[in-house]
Design an enzyme around this catalytic site. Structure first.
Site, PDB file in Angstrom:
ATOM      1  N   ARG A 102       0.877  -1.184   0.000  1.00 51.58           N
ATOM      2  CA  ARG A 102       0.000   0.000   0.000  1.00 51.58           C
ATOM      3  C   ARG A 102       0.902   1.217   0.000  1.00 51.58           C
ATOM      4  O   ARG A 102       1.697   1.412   0.928  1.00 51.58           O
ATOM      5  CB  ARG A 102      -0.933   0.003   1.206  1.00 51.58           C
ATOM      6  CG  ARG A 102      -1.659   1.330   1.365  1.00 51.58           C
ATOM      7  CD  ARG A 102      -2.778   1.302   2.369  1.00 51.58           C
ATOM      8  NE  ARG A 102      -3.936   0.618   1.839  1.00 51.58           N
ATOM      9  CZ  ARG A 102      -5.190   0.794   2.300  1.00 51.58           C
ATOM     10  NH1 ARG A 102      -5.422   1.619   3.291  1.00 51.58           N
ATOM     11  NH2 ARG A 102      -6.190   0.121   1.773  1.00 51.58           N
ATOM     12  N   HIS A 129      -7.289   0.848  -6.572  1.00 50.04           N
ATOM     13  CA  HIS A 129      -7.529  -0.008  -5.395  1.00 50.04           C
ATOM     14  C   HIS A 129      -8.230  -1.286  -5.887  1.00 50.04           C
ATOM     15  O   HIS A 129      -9.414  -1.513  -5.609  1.00 50.04           O
ATOM     16  CB  HIS A 129      -8.367   0.744  -4.371  1.00 50.04           C
ATOM     17  CG  HIS A 129      -8.373   0.138  -2.996  1.00 50.04           C
ATOM     18  ND1 HIS A 129      -7.637  -0.984  -2.664  1.00 50.04           N
ATOM     19  CD2 HIS A 129      -9.039   0.494  -1.863  1.00 50.04           C
ATOM     20  CE1 HIS A 129      -7.847  -1.287  -1.385  1.00 50.04           C
ATOM     21  NE2 HIS A 129      -8.687  -0.412  -0.881  1.00 50.04           N
ATOM     22  N   GLN A 132     -10.274  -3.816  -3.550  1.00 49.20           N
ATOM     23  CA  GLN A 132     -11.559  -3.298  -3.084  1.00 49.20           C
ATOM     24  C   GLN A 132     -12.661  -3.556  -4.120  1.00 49.20           C
ATOM     25  O   GLN A 132     -13.715  -4.087  -3.794  1.00 49.20           O
ATOM     26  CB  GLN A 132     -11.439  -1.785  -2.822  1.00 49.20           C
ATOM     27  CG  GLN A 132     -12.735  -1.143  -2.388  1.00 49.20           C
ATOM     28  CD  GLN A 132     -13.147  -1.565  -0.986  1.00 49.20           C
ATOM     29  OE1 GLN A 132     -12.400  -1.383  -0.050  1.00 49.20           O
ATOM     30  NE2 GLN A 132     -14.356  -2.117  -0.847  1.00 49.20           N
ATOM     31  N   ASP A 221     -17.254   7.394  -1.899  1.00 50.83           N
ATOM     32  CA  ASP A 221     -15.990   7.297  -1.156  1.00 50.83           C
ATOM     33  C   ASP A 221     -15.681   8.693  -0.600  1.00 50.83           C
ATOM     34  O   ASP A 221     -16.321   9.683  -0.992  1.00 50.83           O
ATOM     35  CB  ASP A 221     -14.868   6.818  -2.109  1.00 50.83           C
ATOM     36  CG  ASP A 221     -13.535   6.616  -1.402  1.00 50.83           C
ATOM     37  OD1 ASP A 221     -13.525   6.457  -0.162  1.00 50.83           O
ATOM     38  OD2 ASP A 221     -12.490   6.625  -2.092  1.00 50.83           O
ATOM     39  N   CYS A 261     -16.598   2.106   0.347  1.00 43.40           N
ATOM     40  CA  CYS A 261     -15.456   1.236   0.640  1.00 43.40           C
ATOM     41  C   CYS A 261     -14.995   1.388   2.094  1.00 43.40           C
ATOM     42  O   CYS A 261     -14.319   0.505   2.615  1.00 43.40           O
ATOM     43  CB  CYS A 261     -14.317   1.512  -0.327  1.00 43.40           C
ATOM     44  SG  CYS A 261     -13.754   3.216  -0.281  1.00 43.40           S
ATOM     45  N   ARG A 289     -14.068  -8.361   1.753  1.00 40.03           N
ATOM     46  CA  ARG A 289     -12.650  -8.175   1.445  1.00 40.03           C
ATOM     47  C   ARG A 289     -11.888  -9.451   1.823  1.00 40.03           C
ATOM     48  O   ARG A 289     -11.000  -9.894   1.100  1.00 40.03           O
ATOM     49  CB  ARG A 289     -12.071  -6.989   2.246  1.00 40.03           C
ATOM     50  CG  ARG A 289     -12.657  -5.625   1.925  1.00 40.03           C
ATOM     51  CD  ARG A 289     -12.242  -5.137   0.568  1.00 40.03           C
ATOM     52  NE  ARG A 289     -10.796  -5.078   0.406  1.00 40.03           N
ATOM     53  CZ  ARG A 289     -10.009  -4.071   0.809  1.00 40.03           C
ATOM     54  NH1 ARG A 289     -10.545  -3.009   1.381  1.00 40.03           N
ATOM     55  NH2 ARG A 289      -8.695  -4.098   0.595  1.00 40.03           N
TER      56      ARG A 289
HETATM   57  N1  NVA Z   1      -9.918   6.912  -1.694  1.00 40.49           N
HETATM   58  C1  NVA Z   1      -9.589   6.463  -0.363  1.00 40.49           C
HETATM   59  C2  NVA Z   1      -9.850   5.004  -0.233  1.00 40.49           C
HETATM   60  C3  NVA Z   1      -9.582   4.454   1.150  1.00 40.49           C
HETATM   61  C4  NVA Z   1      -9.831   2.972   1.210  1.00 40.49           C
HETATM   62  C5  NVA Z   1      -8.126   6.780  -0.069  1.00 40.49           C
HETATM   63  O1  NVA Z   1      -7.286   6.567  -0.947  1.00 40.49           O
HETATM   64  O2  NVA Z   1      -7.830   7.257   1.024  1.00 40.49           O
HETATM   65  N1   CP Z   2     -11.426   0.156   2.175  1.00 37.05           N
HETATM   66  C1   CP Z   2     -10.159   0.057   2.633  1.00 37.05           C
HETATM   67  O1   CP Z   2      -9.220  -0.246   1.900  1.00 37.05           O
HETATM   68  O2   CP Z   2     -10.036   0.300   3.955  1.00 37.05           O
HETATM   69  P1   CP Z   2      -8.656   0.473   4.765  1.00 37.05           P
HETATM   70  O3   CP Z   2      -8.055   1.781   4.319  1.00 37.05           O
HETATM   71  O4   CP Z   2      -9.079   0.477   6.189  1.00 37.05           O
HETATM   72  O5   CP Z   2      -7.751  -0.665   4.426  1.00 37.05           O
END
Ligand code: NVA
Ligand code: CP
Length: 308
Positions: A102, A129, A132, A221, A261, A289
């Site tokens: 990540r 992502h 997800q 989101d 999400c 997930r």
């Molecule tokens: N768009 C959000 C998704 C979190 C799962 C982010 O990147 O923070």
């Molecule tokens: N939806 C998602 O990826 O959540 P986290 O940021 O908690 O992993």
């Protein structure tokens, strides 16, 4: 398939296979049956951004499949002190069977995958992502008989979640409509590629009501993603009118479900009554997930040799 970096790299039959396997793994886990398909395997997890769901679901998934997951906070490793990506990827490949990353730049996971001999899984970048959205289409398969023909309305920021929905629409015959404010559109190349190749349909509008009309799914989101915290105030102003609330839900189908999400900001991108209401499936979505990612882990680490 060596890696999972983007849904765009998958074939429709691989996506269907993942969904089918996730369904079976969920049934096994609900009937307390063990499936130790990844016994002896170790997953590394490099996280440069916060996570609740992704971290937990991969760690628990590995444990349930008989393997081990090792969480690696990048600031505690030599990566933070400048050890090259190339060397890191090679070293990881000597100890681990796969790695979830990540991070910020998609280029980082793409390059890591090029240097690594083990599978690399994109656990979220600024651009995409994939885990997800693959989990989300699995969730829709549990709810709609012909899930692949659903109208999915994505309301909000043209971010990593939106881009991954567009990549899915390039592979599966869903009808995807996105409503994003001016200046917050999804990635232009990803959208253009999908418009040329989509087996279903894809529409980009600035009007949330146009996108939501007769939708089977309303999806949203956060307005400010990780790394955009200092833009939060401006974004709250720019995204006014893009909240998923009761008025917007009214124009979707009566049977519509609401997805997010998570993490969510009640009162910003979604109203509390809608996310906590009857049509919301956000917790089923979050649970899935785990099941879908177990299917991904098996596919990448042991291919077809799954046992049960
Ligand atoms: N768009 C959000 C998704 C979190 C799962 C982010 O990147 O923070
Ligand atoms: N939806 C998602 O990826 O959540 P986290 O940021 O908690 O992993």
């Amino acid at each position: 398939m060596k890696d999972l970096l983007s849904i765009y790299a998958l074939t429709p039959s691989t996506i269907e296979e993942m969904i089918g396997r996730a369904k079976l793994l969920k049934q096994l886990s609900q009937s307390s049956k063990m499936c130790l398909s990844l016994q002896g395997k170790t997953l590394g997890m490099i996280f440069e951004k916060s996570s609740t769901r992704t971290r937990l679901s991969f760690e628990v998934g590995m444990t349930q499949l008989g393997g081990t997951a090792i969480f690696i906070s990048s600031r505690d490793t030599q990566i933070a002190r400048g050890e090259s990506l190339q060397d890191t990827a090679k070293i990881f490949s000597r100890y681990l069977d796969a790695v979830v990353i990540r991070t910020f730049a998609q280029q980082y996971v793409d390059d890591f995958a090029n240097y690594a001999e083990i599978p690399v899984i994109n656990g979220l970048t600024d651009l995409l992502h994939p885990c997800q959205i693959l989990s989300d289409i699995f969730t829709l398969s549990e709810i709609f008989c012909d899930y692949s023909r659903c109208k999915v309305a994505y309301i909000g920021d043209g971010n990593n979640i939106a881009n991954s929905w567009i990549n899915l629409a390039a592979k599966m015959p869903i009808n995807l409509s996105l409503a994003c404010p001016k200046g917050y559109e999804p990635n232009v190349e990803i959208l253009a590629r999908c418009c040329n190749e989509a087996p279903g349909s894809v529409l980009l509008t600035q009007d949330p009501f146009e996108a939501a009309k007769d939708a089977d799914v309303l999806y949203t989101d956060v307005w400010a993603s990780m790394g955009q915290e200092e833009e939060q105030e401006k974004r709250i102003r720019d995204f006014m009118g893009y909240r998923v609330d009761a008025r917007l839900l009214q124009v979707a189908k009566k049977s519509a479900v609401v997805m997010h999400c998570l993490p969510a900001h009640r009162g910003e991108e979604i109203s509390a009554d809608v996310i906590d209401g009857k049509q919301s499936i956000v917790f089923q979505q979050a649970e899935n997930r785990l099941h879908l990612q177990k299917a991904i882990l098996e596919m990448l680490m042991i291919g077809g040799k799954k046992g049960e």
